[in-house]
Write a protein that holds these residues in place. Sequence first.
Motif, PDB file in Angstrom:
ATOM      1  N   SER A   1      28.377  17.288  74.858  1.00 38.47           N
ATOM      2  CA  SER A   1      27.121  17.162  75.612  1.00 38.47           C
ATOM      3  C   SER A   1      27.044  18.455  76.572  1.00 38.47           C
ATOM      4  N   GLU A   2      26.029  19.693  75.934  1.00 39.10           N
ATOM      5  CA  GLU A   2      25.874  20.631  77.342  1.00 39.10           C
ATOM      6  C   GLU A   2      25.480  20.390  78.415  1.00 39.10           C
ATOM      7  N   TYR A   3      25.144  18.412  78.799  1.00 39.61           N
ATOM      8  CA  TYR A   3      24.927  18.553  80.065  1.00 39.61           C
ATOM      9  C   TYR A   3      25.115  17.519  80.626  1.00 39.61           C
ATOM     10  N   VAL A   4      26.899  17.234  79.697  1.00 42.87           N
ATOM     11  CA  VAL A   4      27.957  16.536  80.623  1.00 42.87           C
ATOM     12  C   VAL A   4      28.845  16.896  80.605  1.00 42.87           C
ATOM     13  N   PRO A   5      29.912  17.919  81.865  1.00 46.08           N
ATOM     14  CA  PRO A   5      31.236  18.039  82.027  1.00 46.08           C
ATOM     15  C   PRO A   5      32.033  17.947  80.918  1.00 46.08           C
ATOM     16  N   VAL A   6      32.601  18.293  80.673  1.00 45.32           N
ATOM     17  CA  VAL A   6      34.175  18.194  79.923  1.00 45.32           C
ATOM     18  C   VAL A   6      34.837  17.930  81.122  1.00 45.32           C
TER      19      VAL A   6
ATOM     20  N   ARG B   1      40.162  30.878  82.188  1.00 39.74           N
ATOM     21  CA  ARG B   1      38.810  31.204  82.683  1.00 39.74           C
ATOM     22  C   ARG B   1      37.776  29.696  81.907  1.00 39.74           C
ATOM     23  N   TRP B   2      37.525  28.797  80.613  1.00 37.43           N
ATOM     24  CA  TRP B   2      37.107  28.195  80.361  1.00 37.43           C
ATOM     25  C   TRP B   2      37.161  26.908  81.159  1.00 37.43           C
TER      26      TRP B   2
ATOM     27  N   ARG C   1      31.610  23.085  86.929  1.00 39.05           N
ATOM     28  CA  ARG C   1      30.406  22.695  86.311  1.00 39.05           C
ATOM     29  C   ARG C   1      30.947  20.779  86.638  1.00 39.05           C
ATOM     30  N   ALA C   2      31.640  20.502  86.821  1.00 36.54           N
ATOM     31  CA  ALA C   2      32.216  19.278  87.312  1.00 36.54           C
ATOM     32  C   ALA C   2      32.074  18.525  88.411  1.00 36.54           C
ATOM     33  N   PHE C   3      32.800  19.582  89.309  1.00 36.77           N
ATOM     34  CA  PHE C   3      32.445  19.910  90.945  1.00 36.77           C
ATOM     35  C   PHE C   3      31.094  18.938  91.569  1.00 36.77           C
ATOM     36  N   ALA C   4      29.714  20.288  90.484  1.00 37.24           N
ATOM     37  CA  ALA C   4      28.448  20.863  90.334  1.00 37.24           C
ATOM     38  C   ALA C   4      27.793  19.288  90.540  1.00 37.24           C
TER      39      ALA C   4
ATOM     40  N   GLY D   1      26.014  25.435  86.166  1.00 36.56           N
ATOM     41  CA  GLY D   1      26.045  26.355  85.217  1.00 36.56           C
ATOM     42  C   GLY D   1      25.980  26.223  83.898  1.00 36.56           C
ATOM     43  N   PRO D   2      26.092  27.852  83.090  1.00 37.12           N
ATOM     44  CA  PRO D   2      25.877  27.704  81.301  1.00 37.12           C
ATOM     45  C   PRO D   2      28.065  27.306  81.452  1.00 37.12           C
ATOM     46  N   ARG D   3      28.195  26.802  79.902  1.00 37.10           N
ATOM     47  CA  ARG D   3      29.379  26.926  79.381  1.00 37.10           C
ATOM     48  C   ARG D   3      30.134  28.080  78.941  1.00 37.10           C
ATOM     49  N   LEU D   4      31.036  27.927  79.647  1.00 37.35           N
ATOM     50  CA  LEU D   4      32.209  29.683  79.314  1.00 37.35           C
ATOM     51  C   LEU D   4      31.732  29.468  77.555  1.00 37.35           C
TER      52      LEU D   4
END
Length: 804
Positions: A451-456, A492-493, A500-503, A513-516
């Motif tokens: 999901s774009e709204y859940v970090p990997v 970089r990804w 994104r996970a820290f945020a 932020g947006p995913r690379l």
Amino acid sequence: MSTYAYDHRRVQTAVIGHANSDRPVILPMEADELDLWRKAHPTYTYWCGIQLGGCGGELSGKRYTHKVCHFAHHPSAPICHRTANGESSADHLFIKRGVQHLLDKQQVRGKVQTRNFGTGPGDAVDVDLPGTRRRLRFQLSALDYRAWRRATDELTEDIADLDWIFGPDTPVTREIAGRHGFCLRVRCETVGGERRVHIGAETHDRAGSIQWTPLEDCVLTPSGLTSPPVETIRLSRPRPRPASFPLQGGFVFAPVPAADAPPSSPFASENRHLLVADIRPVDSTVVRALISLPGDTVPPLSEHVYRVPDHARMLVLEDGHGWAVEVDRYVRLNAHDAQRTGLWTPPPGALVQKESGSVAPQQPAKSTAADIPETSPAAATTATQSTPSAQPRPLTRVSTVPALRDALADIARLRSTTTWEALARRLGLNLSVLSEAKRLDLLVDVDSPLSEYVPVLSALIRDGSGGPLPYLGDLLDRLGVPYAKHSSKLKRWAVVETGRAFAAYGQPARAMGPRLDLTPVHPLRQREAATAGSRLRAPLVPGSTSRRFTVVATRPIAAPAKKRHDERISGLIAELRDLRPKLTKSVRKSANKAITGAQVWLGDIPVQRVPKRIKAAAQPREHHIRALEAALKAARTDITGAEFLARHQAEQAAQRPPKQVSAPKQQAPTPPVAPRKEQELLASELIRAASRGEMICLLDLPGGRTLPDVTLRRHLTAVDRYPRPEVPLLSALVTAPDGGPTLFFRQILKDLGLAVPHSDEVLMMIWRREQERAHAAYANPPRLLPPRLVPAAQESQQPGPRPT
């Protein structure tokens, strides 16, 4: 000094002119001094002033040779109930007048007024400085701690900071000195018919006497009321310690693996270790908190559990903003006691020693209790790895996947990364038996569905060298991330996804932020991708027999169907376009990017199939407003910096000495001047940093990583070639890699013809003052410029700061 005993029944202070006047006066006590006073001021009339707590009646000066001269009421004056008649009864008016003179002298806009809190009109004097959003409170009456806190909350509602200057010595003054390392005091001394105001700095240890400075020699700066003693104390004072109180009963704790305490924590100290630990007090539940341990001991390991028997203290920040536990002594528990705490569980097959000195059955018979060390959790883990009969606990996907997901979420909450080995220790599982393929299957289940709204969360796992997992591309490919399997941007990804996970899991959480995007940029790869169509791998479906399948998807184009009309965005675009011709290249590029994105959202520019335009069209309205406002702010700052640079260059050109036809035989060598183009570029960068209230690292200067120190020093000297008291030294904005002044800052002062201090403390004071001056001079709008501390070399035989 009078030789007569002071008469408490007589009035010594009055006001001049009328009953509501704020011009105080003290009647001289000696007859000859009174005669001189009357000759110097024959037209003065004296009143029992309302602002002194008096009746408002007129007073006359009584001259005596056999006792103290004093004021007396006229026979027709009303009954006066004034209680304070001595020399100090008009101190608040003398302080008010002295502060007003200081404001006029420094051309600072401010308002001075006296306050009455119930004991008299001279309880306090308030000074409001709207230009710096600061306030001064001269507290002349006694008050307790709770009244001081209430007054502090009231006075700081609409300002940035507050300075307290106390008259009497009370427990509150000692409290403030304990918090900040020093406390400002005020006192008045009688000189003829005046009371001279002095400001003192009282240190926390109270070892030495208070250093007093006349008020007219003090300086009002953005950091408050300062004097030479205050500057020295502020420079050398230690970091204030948080409040603390003892803890009774003791507790046990276990350090949290792969969790680092924040380096900027107020509980951090140079001579102590600050760790994140799971703490269990007596008869209480487990809580995760910061723990401060002695710095002269080896930091405790996360594989052990420790007990704190006594002498523990709780450190508390004010208003409940945080707490930590300070420990001076702790002991390690054996494996049996550690297991009983609930903070540690031995791995399967570990040999747990219940009592100190007991022998496990598997030990050889010749071993004795004295030969066997105390078994700890780490020893139990070693026994598991070395015992042939130890079998790893069965790993089931149903239980392991949620545990892995929760552990990675906790690590992201602590803004840290981890490895497979650290995860195994954290979960108490033996993951070494898993092959790379099985680990990959586990991580796919952890991050499914994509999901774009859940970090990997798998991006938090690192290999032995600190880089991402070697099979990260296969993992993302199975999750459905396009072009991931052979992408060259995986490192970089992983960095972007970690942020994104820290945020997402931080406390408090922030917007991600947006995913690379891993889409290849090579034209050949783009044509191949277009030929292959939009067949992208779909996310893994948990429980399915097939590990992957494909679906056909088309890339949406988020272009508006028709043009939008938005006055706010259109106005920001127009304002930014007007400023664009005046901007530098980098700022103009950012402005163009913000304008283009907003025009795409409005529909003025076709989206077509440009990825950047597709992304801009899909953004919400608020995103473009924020981007335009940020670009507009950067543009104004850039233009202001350019204007300051032009003004700075013009002033330097005006200060250059005229060319001499014939130079004298012996001429002092002048420092070499940097090329004009490099000098202008460097000055522009420093002025921009000053306008933003920032500093620049030496390595970030143009050529800072390639040029030698001698060349960099020559360039910085050229920027400040003609120093004047009203122009700050821009070279002070340059910091060494460790955050302090550069190694050649002394040489810069010498090249500029300024006094060179010998001690590092004085050098640091001069360096910080010049930074403060630069930030004030190039602010928008400019602020009051503090005085320079370093004089010219010919003005001081002994170099050092001398306030002007």
